[in-house]
Design an enzyme around this catalytic site. Structure first.
Site, PDB file in Angstrom:
ATOM      1  N   GLU A 108      11.488   4.698   2.516  1.00  0.00           N
ATOM      2  CA  GLU A 108      11.530   3.232   2.490  1.00  0.00           C
ATOM      3  C   GLU A 108      12.336   2.757   3.689  1.00  0.00           C
ATOM      4  OE1 GLU A 108      11.251  -0.569   2.067  1.00  0.00           O
ATOM      5  OE2 GLU A 108      10.121   0.760   0.736  1.00  0.00           O
ATOM      6  N   ASP A 157       1.305   2.903   0.034  1.00  0.00           N
ATOM      7  CA  ASP A 157       1.199   1.641  -0.693  1.00  0.00           C
ATOM      8  C   ASP A 157       1.782   0.579   0.235  1.00  0.00           C
ATOM      9  OD1 ASP A 157       0.812  -0.223  -2.686  1.00  0.00           O
ATOM     10  OD2 ASP A 157       2.687   0.238  -3.711  1.00  0.00           O
ATOM     11  N   CYS A 210      -1.734  -4.413  -3.121  1.00  0.00           N
ATOM     12  CA  CYS A 210      -1.980  -5.290  -4.273  1.00  0.00           C
ATOM     13  C   CYS A 210      -2.497  -6.632  -3.778  1.00  0.00           C
ATOM     14  CB  CYS A 210      -0.733  -5.447  -5.142  1.00  0.00           C
ATOM     15  SG  CYS A 210       0.733  -6.057  -4.285  1.00  0.00           S
TER      16      CYS A 210
END
Length: 293
Positions: A108, A157, A210
């Protein structure tokens, strides 16, 4: 449509702004379905409790996220990478499924979010698994400048427009414009092309967002085709084959949502799947090196 008409339409979209612009943009994109999608966003979603045996705590995540992470095949893999991993839900699904001799790098770029990711790994996985998960704080878009073709499996993602969250937050909704999509797709492409370079030949990459807009989904994969797969032999796309039994011990009474086929991937849409999603994913199997030896 003439070039002049297309240009005029593009300019009109660029003038869209705020809640009204957001409504017009996605209303045109989804037509009659848009109202059903908005109604589904207002619901409770499809959160499930994920508890790995021996872990200190459970983790709650959308069933669509579970499905997406479950669609990355892990058989015969040793080196795994979750490139944009925070807050950590998909990392947990990967870690709990990975072979006993495999290790997972969970990355991250935000220090604050990386701290949260590390906490999730330590508290939501048992020690015998968490010790094989290495968390890091790095810019995934530049990772390929330091290493290449070193991972068997990669989950990306990617940061995205996340329309479901935009609708729920007046601050973001009132400041929305199509330029946000342009900014996000630039970041997504840098991450996707980096991830592809980090993937070993015969490795598998799962790209997900998303987002609802095709620019962040199918058009990203189409761009990957144009860059690396011009002759159709560099990579192929796999069909999803989620194995629910791999995680049946960790989730009680889980029913995986269904998905809809797109040109290059699949969409899990909340209006059709009891609030699960939205999630887009595409599964890429690399056939040969992207580097000239």
């Amino acid at each position: 449509m003439s070039k002049k008409s297309a240009k005029s339409k593009s300019q009109t979209k660029e003038k869209l702004f705020g809640a009204e612009g957001f409504e017009q943009y996605y209303g045109e994109l989804y037509g009659e379905r848009w109202q059903a999608l908005k109604d589904s966003f207002a619901g409770e979603g499809s959160s499930v409790e994920y508890h790995v045996t021996g872990a200190e705590k459970s983790y709650f995540l959308d069933s669509a996220s579970v499905l997406a992470a479950l669609c990355l095949p892990l058989d015969n893999s040793e080196d795994l990478l979750d490139l944009c991993a925070a807050p950590g839900g998909k990392t947990l699904v990967l870690a709990s499924r990975m072979p006993a001799d495999a290790k997972l790098s969970s990355n991250e770029r935000s220090p604050e979010r990386k701290h949260r990711l590390s906490t999730v790994v330590q508290t939501c996985l048992p020690p015998e698994i968490s010790e094989r998960v290495i968390t890091s704080c790095s810019d995934g878009a530049t990772w390929c400048t330091r290493q290449n073709e070193c991972f068997d499996r990669i989950l990306l993602d990617a940061p995205c427009s996340s329309e479901r969250h935009v609708i729920a937050d007046p601050k973001y909704l009132n400041n929305w414009s199509p330029s946000r999509i342009k900014t996000v797709t630039t970041e997504q492409w840098a991450l996707l092309s980096s991830a592809y370079r980090l993937l070993r030949p015969e490795g598998i990459l799962l790209y997900s967002t998303c987002a609802l807009c095709p620019q962040e989904n199918d058009e990203m994969i189409e761009r990957l085709y144009k860059k690396f797969n011009k002759d159709g032999t560099a990579f192929s796309l796999l069909e999803p084959a989620p194995q629910l039994e791999e995680i049946s011990a960790f989730v009680q009474d889980l029913e995986l949502p269904g998905f809809e086929k797109t040109k290059y991937g699949y969409m899990i849409m909340p209006d059709k799947q009891n609030g699960a999603g939205p999630i887009y994913f595409s599964i890429i199997c690399k056939q040969k090196s992207c580097f000239i030896s």
